[in-house]
Write an enzyme that holds these catalytic residues in place. Structure first.
Site, PDB file in Angstrom:
ATOM      1  N   ASP A   1      -8.845   5.762 -24.776  1.00  0.00           N
ATOM      2  CA  ASP A   1      -9.068   5.509 -23.352  1.00  0.00           C
ATOM      3  C   ASP A   1      -8.881   6.762 -22.517  1.00  0.00           C
ATOM      4  O   ASP A   1      -8.094   7.632 -22.871  1.00  0.00           O
ATOM      5  CB  ASP A   1      -8.023   4.510 -22.825  1.00  0.00           C
ATOM      6  CG  ASP A   1      -8.493   3.081 -22.906  1.00  0.00           C
ATOM      7  OD1 ASP A   1      -9.673   2.866 -23.176  1.00  0.00           O
ATOM      8  OD2 ASP A   1      -7.641   2.189 -22.695  1.00  0.00           O
TER       9      ASP A   1
ATOM     10  N   GLU B   1       0.896  -8.503   7.932  1.00  0.00           N
ATOM     11  CA  GLU B   1       1.431  -7.143   8.100  1.00  0.00           C
ATOM     12  C   GLU B   1       2.348  -6.732   6.957  1.00  0.00           C
ATOM     13  O   GLU B   1       2.884  -5.632   6.944  1.00  0.00           O
ATOM     14  CB  GLU B   1       2.190  -7.026   9.423  1.00  0.00           C
ATOM     15  CG  GLU B   1       1.316  -7.140  10.658  1.00  0.00           C
ATOM     16  CD  GLU B   1       0.219  -6.085  10.704  1.00  0.00           C
ATOM     17  OE1 GLU B   1       0.494  -4.914  10.394  1.00  0.00           O
ATOM     18  OE2 GLU B   1      -0.923  -6.459  11.045  1.00  0.00           O
TER      19      GLU B   1
ATOM     20  N   PRO C   1       0.799  -1.233   0.000  1.00  0.00           N
ATOM     21  CA  PRO C   1       0.000   0.000   0.000  1.00  0.00           C
ATOM     22  C   PRO C   1       0.832   1.285   0.000  1.00  0.00           C
ATOM     23  O   PRO C   1       0.348   2.321  -0.407  1.00  0.00           O
ATOM     24  CB  PRO C   1      -0.847  -0.100   1.280  1.00  0.00           C
ATOM     25  CG  PRO C   1      -0.312  -1.242   2.061  1.00  0.00           C
ATOM     26  CD  PRO C   1       0.487  -2.097   1.145  1.00  0.00           C
TER      27      PRO C   1
ATOM     28  N   ARG D   1      -3.843  -5.376 -21.007  1.00  0.00           N
ATOM     29  CA  ARG D   1      -4.704  -4.854 -22.070  1.00  0.00           C
ATOM     30  C   ARG D   1      -3.976  -3.878 -22.985  1.00  0.00           C
ATOM     31  O   ARG D   1      -4.478  -3.539 -24.057  1.00  0.00           O
ATOM     32  CB  ARG D   1      -5.977  -4.248 -21.492  1.00  0.00           C
ATOM     33  CG  ARG D   1      -5.767  -3.049 -20.618  1.00  0.00           C
ATOM     34  CD  ARG D   1      -7.049  -2.684 -19.904  1.00  0.00           C
ATOM     35  NE  ARG D   1      -8.064  -2.158 -20.813  1.00  0.00           N
ATOM     36  CZ  ARG D   1      -8.036  -0.925 -21.342  1.00  0.00           C
ATOM     37  NH1 ARG D   1      -7.038  -0.116 -21.079  1.00  0.00           N
ATOM     38  NH2 ARG D   1      -9.001  -0.537 -22.150  1.00  0.00           N
TER      39      ARG D   1
END
Ligand code: SAH
Length: 224
Positions: free
Chosen positions: A167, A114, A87, A152
């Site tokens: 896009d 963790e 994160p 993609r």
């Protein structure tokens, strides 16, 4: 392009990549996704992949040995960089996805608990990537997001290459609003201009709409 994923939940990946655009990329042999069970790289009876943190504190940490051994076993088949889903990592965006799409492959390690012993990062020269500022319970969903975003972009995966260049984020942050039939649904009407057949006007309308969305998106970003 070959993606190797190291995880304690390899079963999570199968169905995700059997469908849609990435599924087609796999069928066409443009994309390969191989999962590796971290527990297959343990040597104890309990196949333990985690241990208590040095220095104390709650929770468990993924041990370095199984991760190093898993990556060692993948290395001969995949020359790409090692990526840890974390994160606090570098934030995944369209630019980063485009950059990674030029790699021959990626070796992706999914954290749990963790997190992953930091020597995996330093010892393997791994790059840490986050899919956003929130905490999920594991790196599997982030790895799927990363693979989808990168795969993609590979030539031949998306049927019509023009759809990539229009896009969101490829030129402006936002694409324009899209409509399909019926033109009148419960009194909700498709904008007249799109039915006009006037391609110059349509192009101009789409540009303006995309610019409006972009400025709304930019305002949103500036709030944070
Ligand atoms: N206690 C840690 C959270 C660990 S979450 C902390 O405070 O940061 C467990 C695992 O989920 C992480 O090791 C990572 O692999 C994955 N993960 C959670 N959120 C993520 C995110 N936003 N992006 C990428 N991976 C994430």
């Amino acid at each position: 392009m070959r993606f190797d994923v190291v995880t304690i939940f390899p079963g999570m990946f199968g169905p995700v990549f059997e469908h849609g655009v990435v599924g087609r990329g796999i069928e066409r042999g443009i994309v390969q996704v191989h999962t590796h069970d971290l527990r297959d790289h343990t040597h104890d009876r309990h196949r333990q992949v985690d241990d208590m943190p040095f220095g104390g504190g709650p929770g468990m940490v993924l041990k370095p040995e199984p991760v190093f051994e898993a990556v060692d076993s993948i290395r001969p088949h995949n020359p790409g960089p090692v990526v840890l889903m974390e994160p606090w990592g570098e934030r995944l965006d369209q630019n980063l996805a485009t950059e990674l799409a030029s790699e021959p492959g990626l070796i992706i390690v999914c954290g749990r608990y963790e997190g992953i012993d930091d020597r995996v990062r330093t010892g393997l020269g791994a790059r840490e990537i986050s899919i956003g500022d929130y905490v999920l319970s594991g790196g599997e969903i982030p790895a799927m997001v990363l693979i989808d975003a990168v795969a993609r972009l590979l030539p031949g995966v998306v049927g019509d290459p023009e759809s990539l260049s229009q896009d969101s984020f490829s030129t402006d942050p936002a694409g324009w609003p899209q409509f399909t039939r019926p033109a009148d649904y419960r009194g909700l009407m498709v904008p007249d201009v799109l039915l006009s057949g006037d391609h110059a006007r349509i192009k101009q309308w789409r540009r303006r709409q995309a610019a409006e969305r972009t400025s709304a998106h930019t305002k949103e970003l500036n709030k944070t």
